[in-house]
Design a protein around this motif. Structure first.
Motif, PDB file in Angstrom:
ATOM      1  N   ARG A 246       0.834  -1.209   0.000  1.00  0.00           N
ATOM      2  CA  ARG A 246       0.000   0.000   0.000  1.00  0.00           C
ATOM      3  C   ARG A 246       0.865   1.254   0.000  1.00  0.00           C
ATOM      4  O   ARG A 246       0.614   2.200  -0.751  1.00  0.00           O
ATOM      5  CB  ARG A 246      -0.897  -0.021   1.229  1.00  0.00           C
ATOM      6  CG  ARG A 246      -1.896   1.117   1.348  1.00  0.00           C
ATOM      7  CD  ARG A 246      -2.587   1.051   2.698  1.00  0.00           C
ATOM      8  NE  ARG A 246      -3.106  -0.280   2.960  1.00  0.00           N
ATOM      9  CZ  ARG A 246      -3.168  -0.828   4.163  1.00  0.00           C
ATOM     10  NH1 ARG A 246      -2.717  -0.173   5.224  1.00  0.00           N
ATOM     11  NH2 ARG A 246      -3.674  -2.032   4.315  1.00  0.00           N
ATOM     12  N   ASP A 247       1.907   1.263   0.823  1.00  0.00           N
ATOM     13  CA  ASP A 247       2.775   2.441   0.898  1.00  0.00           C
ATOM     14  C   ASP A 247       3.558   2.633  -0.401  1.00  0.00           C
ATOM     15  O   ASP A 247       3.785   3.767  -0.837  1.00  0.00           O
ATOM     16  CB  ASP A 247       3.735   2.322   2.079  1.00  0.00           C
ATOM     17  CG  ASP A 247       3.047   2.536   3.418  1.00  0.00           C
ATOM     18  OD1 ASP A 247       1.897   3.021   3.423  1.00  0.00           O
ATOM     19  OD2 ASP A 247       3.651   2.213   4.452  1.00  0.00           O
ATOM     20  N   ALA A 248       3.992   1.519  -1.005  1.00  0.00           N
ATOM     21  CA  ALA A 248       4.711   1.621  -2.279  1.00  0.00           C
ATOM     22  C   ALA A 248       3.821   2.219  -3.353  1.00  0.00           C
ATOM     23  O   ALA A 248       4.241   3.088  -4.127  1.00  0.00           O
ATOM     24  CB  ALA A 248       5.219   0.244  -2.703  1.00  0.00           C
ATOM     25  N   LEU A 249       2.577   1.775  -3.423  1.00  0.00           N
ATOM     26  CA  LEU A 249       1.636   2.315  -4.404  1.00  0.00           C
ATOM     27  C   LEU A 249       1.335   3.781  -4.120  1.00  0.00           C
ATOM     28  O   LEU A 249       1.293   4.606  -5.040  1.00  0.00           O
ATOM     29  CB  LEU A 249       0.336   1.512  -4.388  1.00  0.00           C
ATOM     30  CG  LEU A 249      -0.749   1.991  -5.356  1.00  0.00           C
ATOM     31  CD1 LEU A 249      -0.325   1.765  -6.803  1.00  0.00           C
ATOM     32  CD2 LEU A 249      -2.074   1.285  -5.088  1.00  0.00           C
ATOM     33  N   LEU A 250       1.156   4.109  -2.856  1.00  0.00           N
ATOM     34  CA  LEU A 250       0.832   5.477  -2.474  1.00  0.00           C
ATOM     35  C   LEU A 250       1.902   6.456  -2.928  1.00  0.00           C
ATOM     36  O   LEU A 250       1.607   7.495  -3.528  1.00  0.00           O
ATOM     37  CB  LEU A 250       0.654   5.559  -0.956  1.00  0.00           C
ATOM     38  CG  LEU A 250       0.383   6.938  -0.369  1.00  0.00           C
ATOM     39  CD1 LEU A 250      -0.954   7.482  -0.867  1.00  0.00           C
ATOM     40  CD2 LEU A 250       0.395   6.878   1.162  1.00  0.00           C
ATOM     41  N   CYS A 251       3.165   6.136  -2.672  1.00  0.00           N
ATOM     42  CA  CYS A 251       4.242   7.050  -3.037  1.00  0.00           C
ATOM     43  C   CYS A 251       4.399   7.163  -4.551  1.00  0.00           C
ATOM     44  O   CYS A 251       4.845   8.197  -5.059  1.00  0.00           O
ATOM     45  CB  CYS A 251       5.552   6.604  -2.391  1.00  0.00           C
ATOM     46  SG  CYS A 251       5.620   6.944  -0.618  1.00  0.00           S
ATOM     47  N   ALA A 252       4.051   6.105  -5.281  1.00  0.00           N
ATOM     48  CA  ALA A 252       4.155   6.140  -6.743  1.00  0.00           C
ATOM     49  C   ALA A 252       2.985   6.875  -7.401  1.00  0.00           C
ATOM     50  O   ALA A 252       3.081   7.259  -8.572  1.00  0.00           O
ATOM     51  CB  ALA A 252       4.234   4.718  -7.290  1.00  0.00           C
ATOM     52  N   MET A 253       1.902   7.072  -6.662  1.00  0.00           N
ATOM     53  CA  MET A 253       0.723   7.735  -7.221  1.00  0.00           C
ATOM     54  C   MET A 253       1.027   9.191  -7.589  1.00  0.00           C
ATOM     55  O   MET A 253       1.736   9.892  -6.855  1.00  0.00           O
ATOM     56  CB  MET A 253      -0.415   7.730  -6.200  1.00  0.00           C
ATOM     57  CG  MET A 253      -1.195   6.441  -6.125  1.00  0.00           C
ATOM     58  SD  MET A 253      -2.547   6.481  -7.310  1.00  0.00           S
ATOM     59  CE  MET A 253      -3.282   4.872  -7.000  1.00  0.00           C
TER      60      MET A 253
ATOM     61  N   GLN B  57       1.590  11.494   5.658  1.00  0.00           N
ATOM     62  CA  GLN B  57       1.306  10.658   6.826  1.00  0.00           C
ATOM     63  C   GLN B  57       2.133   9.370   6.789  1.00  0.00           C
ATOM     64  O   GLN B  57       2.695   8.952   7.804  1.00  0.00           O
ATOM     65  CB  GLN B  57      -0.185  10.335   6.875  1.00  0.00           C
ATOM     66  CG  GLN B  57      -0.632   9.554   8.087  1.00  0.00           C
ATOM     67  CD  GLN B  57      -2.131   9.308   8.081  1.00  0.00           C
ATOM     68  OE1 GLN B  57      -2.759   9.171   7.036  1.00  0.00           O
ATOM     69  NE2 GLN B  57      -2.729   9.258   9.252  1.00  0.00           N
ATOM     70  N   ALA B  58       2.209   8.738   5.614  1.00  0.00           N
ATOM     71  CA  ALA B  58       2.971   7.496   5.483  1.00  0.00           C
ATOM     72  C   ALA B  58       4.458   7.736   5.720  1.00  0.00           C
ATOM     73  O   ALA B  58       5.133   6.941   6.398  1.00  0.00           O
ATOM     74  CB  ALA B  58       2.736   6.889   4.103  1.00  0.00           C
ATOM     75  N   LEU B  59       4.987   8.805   5.171  1.00  0.00           N
ATOM     76  CA  LEU B  59       6.404   9.120   5.351  1.00  0.00           C
ATOM     77  C   LEU B  59       6.713   9.515   6.793  1.00  0.00           C
ATOM     78  O   LEU B  59       7.762   9.163   7.336  1.00  0.00           O
ATOM     79  CB  LEU B  59       6.813  10.233   4.386  1.00  0.00           C
ATOM     80  CG  LEU B  59       6.746   9.861   2.891  1.00  0.00           C
ATOM     81  CD1 LEU B  59       6.877  11.106   2.028  1.00  0.00           C
ATOM     82  CD2 LEU B  59       7.812   8.836   2.538  1.00  0.00           C
ATOM     83  N   LYS B  60       5.788  10.225   7.408  1.00  0.00           N
ATOM     84  CA  LYS B  60       5.988  10.657   8.802  1.00  0.00           C
ATOM     85  C   LYS B  60       6.036   9.445   9.744  1.00  0.00           C
ATOM     86  O   LYS B  60       6.748   9.468  10.760  1.00  0.00           O
ATOM     87  CB  LYS B  60       4.865  11.611   9.224  1.00  0.00           C
ATOM     88  CG  LYS B  60       5.074  12.271  10.585  1.00  0.00           C
ATOM     89  CD  LYS B  60       3.941  13.227  10.903  1.00  0.00           C
ATOM     90  CE  LYS B  60       4.055  14.512  10.124  1.00  0.00           C
ATOM     91  NZ  LYS B  60       5.136  15.389  10.655  1.00  0.00           N
ATOM     92  N   SER B  61       5.307   8.393   9.408  1.00  0.00           N
ATOM     93  CA  SER B  61       5.243   7.226  10.288  1.00  0.00           C
ATOM     94  C   SER B  61       6.593   6.530  10.432  1.00  0.00           C
ATOM     95  O   SER B  61       6.801   5.754  11.368  1.00  0.00           O
ATOM     96  CB  SER B  61       4.202   6.227   9.760  1.00  0.00           C
ATOM     97  OG  SER B  61       4.643   5.613   8.558  1.00  0.00           O
ATOM     98  N   ARG B  62       7.537   6.795   9.521  1.00  0.00           N
ATOM     99  CA  ARG B  62       8.861   6.150   9.570  1.00  0.00           C
ATOM    100  C   ARG B  62       9.934   7.041  10.205  1.00  0.00           C
ATOM    101  O   ARG B  62      11.078   6.614  10.349  1.00  0.00           O
ATOM    102  CB  ARG B  62       9.295   5.753   8.158  1.00  0.00           C
ATOM    103  CG  ARG B  62       8.522   4.578   7.603  1.00  0.00           C
ATOM    104  CD  ARG B  62       8.946   4.220   6.191  1.00  0.00           C
ATOM    105  NE  ARG B  62      10.366   3.922   6.069  1.00  0.00           N
ATOM    106  CZ  ARG B  62      10.927   2.757   6.371  1.00  0.00           C
ATOM    107  NH1 ARG B  62      10.186   1.772   6.830  1.00  0.00           N
ATOM    108  NH2 ARG B  62      12.221   2.568   6.215  1.00  0.00           N
ATOM    109  N   ILE B  63       9.568   8.246  10.596  1.00  0.00           N
ATOM    110  CA  ILE B  63      10.581   9.159  11.123  1.00  0.00           C
ATOM    111  C   ILE B  63      11.190   8.641  12.423  1.00  0.00           C
ATOM    112  O   ILE B  63      12.405   8.754  12.651  1.00  0.00           O
ATOM    113  CB  ILE B  63       9.993  10.576  11.306  1.00  0.00           C
ATOM    114  CG1 ILE B  63       9.772  11.220   9.921  1.00  0.00           C
ATOM    115  CG2 ILE B  63      10.912  11.444  12.155  1.00  0.00           C
ATOM    116  CD1 ILE B  63       9.196  12.616   9.969  1.00  0.00           C
ATOM    117  N   LYS B  64      10.383   8.016  13.285  1.00  0.00           N
ATOM    118  CA  LYS B  64      10.938   7.487  14.541  1.00  0.00           C
ATOM    119  C   LYS B  64      11.982   6.398  14.266  1.00  0.00           C
ATOM    120  O   LYS B  64      12.953   6.267  15.016  1.00  0.00           O
ATOM    121  CB  LYS B  64       9.816   6.941  15.424  1.00  0.00           C
ATOM    122  CG  LYS B  64       9.010   8.031  16.116  1.00  0.00           C
ATOM    123  CD  LYS B  64       8.007   7.438  17.082  1.00  0.00           C
ATOM    124  CE  LYS B  64       7.235   8.547  17.794  1.00  0.00           C
ATOM    125  NZ  LYS B  64       6.229   7.996  18.737  1.00  0.00           N
TER     126      LYS B  64
END
Length: 391
Positions: free
Chosen positions: A225-232, A245-252
């Motif tokens: 889902r995240d891979a598709l989202l970033c490619a959209m 939101q998806a990118l922010k979730s990996r900041i920690k």
């Protein structure tokens, strides 16, 4: 799945750091980001002339004149299974499949000929009514436990035609009629409760492309889902918000890796690890928001808005440039308080007993703040570019 992968990655990197293996530690953080390691294969199919190739180009954010674009035309232009990797995410691949029922791809052998097992899901496209071949294909895909989605293309052409014919034209009523006709046709051919997405490949921000994205988001496993989202492509403000939101979730995760680098008293190691990581992460942000130079030029070609005009609304110094260590150092120095935290981290690690824990805390905080700040600014720029190009 994503959490387990992140934990394993941090463990490997901490081991390299504990061994004082500076090249290995820096190299690990410069490996491709998690979503870049995820392969997503999307099959685009339908009868010849339905607009498959145009949809493939639109989804990838390219114009027909761009290098690597799928050829389009009034006749069937796809004669074999052809992969089209996303320009920024080459592991996200759209496969333009030959039309169902063409001589070399008869409907009864279609899935076997196109090697259906490698595809994550199928998008079945029609320019008017869906035909018997489309339904047979959908039923076979379903039997093989794959997902499929009906997309009615060229909706903008129908809207313009109806608008010319009727003085009392109502767009919502016309869209409802188009959708209802497709649904009734599919039911008549044996599909129960079909969902049809009305799409214009030239104007993805209109009609049902957003609903299609939401449906895919719901159906796909989280890592894909995240891979598709970033490619959209950025077809509306909501997709930009979801990307952020998806990118922010990996900041920690990245901040934790930074703290691990601060745990080892090797001169310059923590800064080297942090800068190597920041180059990759910020580059990911720029690509995801379509703010790299090539993406902006492709957007300019698709929309007719001059590149200079798109560039003019960008405020962040990290957009429309090549991200490198020297650029990041310049930007971080301008941040003042953040740069001071980095300096304090280097000094504190040499304090006996309590220095390393303090350095780790400062490193975590600094990286966390930097990435949040950069992400916020780049998301704001993505909104500005969207409004200039499409509103």
């Amino acid at each position: 799945m994503a959490v387990q992968t992140d934990c394993k990655s941090v463990t490997k990197e901490i081991k390299a750091l504990q061994l004082h293996d500076k090249p290995a530690a820096v190299g690990m953080v410069k490996e491709p980001l998690g979503m870049d390691n995820i392969t997503l294969n999307i099959a685009i199919t339908g009868e010849s002339g339905s607009g498959k190739s145009t949809f493939v180009n639109a989804f990838r954010g390219v114009s027909v004149d761009d290098v690597g674009a799928a050829p389009t035309g009034v006749k069937e232009t796809t004669i074999e299974v052809t992969p089209y990797p996303h320009p920024n995410y080459p592991n996200v691949i759209l496969w333009d499949l030959p039309g169902v029922g063409t001589p070399n791809f008869p409907s009864d052998k279609y899935l076997e000929r196109v090697a259906f097992e490698k595809f994550d899901f199928f998008i079945i496209i029609a320019a008017a009514q869906f035909k018997e071949n489309d339904v047979k294909l959908a039923q076979e895909i379903q039997r093989m436990e794959k997902k499929f989605y009906f997309v009615r293309s060229k909706t903008d052409d129908d809207i313009r035609a109806e608008k010319r014919k009727k003085s009392d034209f109502n767009e919502e009523e016309t869209l409802t009629k188009i959708r209802d006709d497709c649904v009734q046709g599919l039911r008549g051919l044996g599909i129960e409760s079909p969902q049809v997405f009305l799409v214009s490949s030239f104007e993805l921000h209109l009609y049902n492309f957003s609903l299609l994205q939401q449906t895919l988001d719901r159906d796909l496993p989280a890592h894909k889902r995240d891979a598709l989202l970033c490619a959209m492509p950025n077809f509306n403000p909501e997709i930009i918000r979801k990307k952020k939101q998806a990118l922010k979730s990996r900041i920690k995760y990245w901040a934790t890796l930074s703290a691990a680098g601060a745990a080892v008293p090797v001169p310059g190691l923590s800064i080297d690890v942090d800068l190597a990581m920041l180059v990759d992460v910020v580059t990911e942000y720029v690509f995801a928001f379509g703010l790299d130079i090539q993406s902006l030029k492709r957007l300019s070609a698709r929309t007719g808005v001059p590149y200079a005009d798109l560039r003019a609304v960008i405020i962040s110094p990290l957009a429309a440039v090549e991200i490198n260590i020297h650029l990041l150092i310049k930007v971080i120095v301008r941040l003042g308080s953040v740069a001071a935290l980095m300096a304090a981290e280097e000094v504190s690690r040499w304090i006996p007993f309590i220095g390393i824990p303090i350095a780790m805390g400062l490193s975590f905080t600094t990286t966390y703040r930097i990435l949040n700040l950069f992400l916020d600014k780049l998301a704001d720029d993505a909104h500005g570019v969207f409004e200039r190009a499409l509103v």
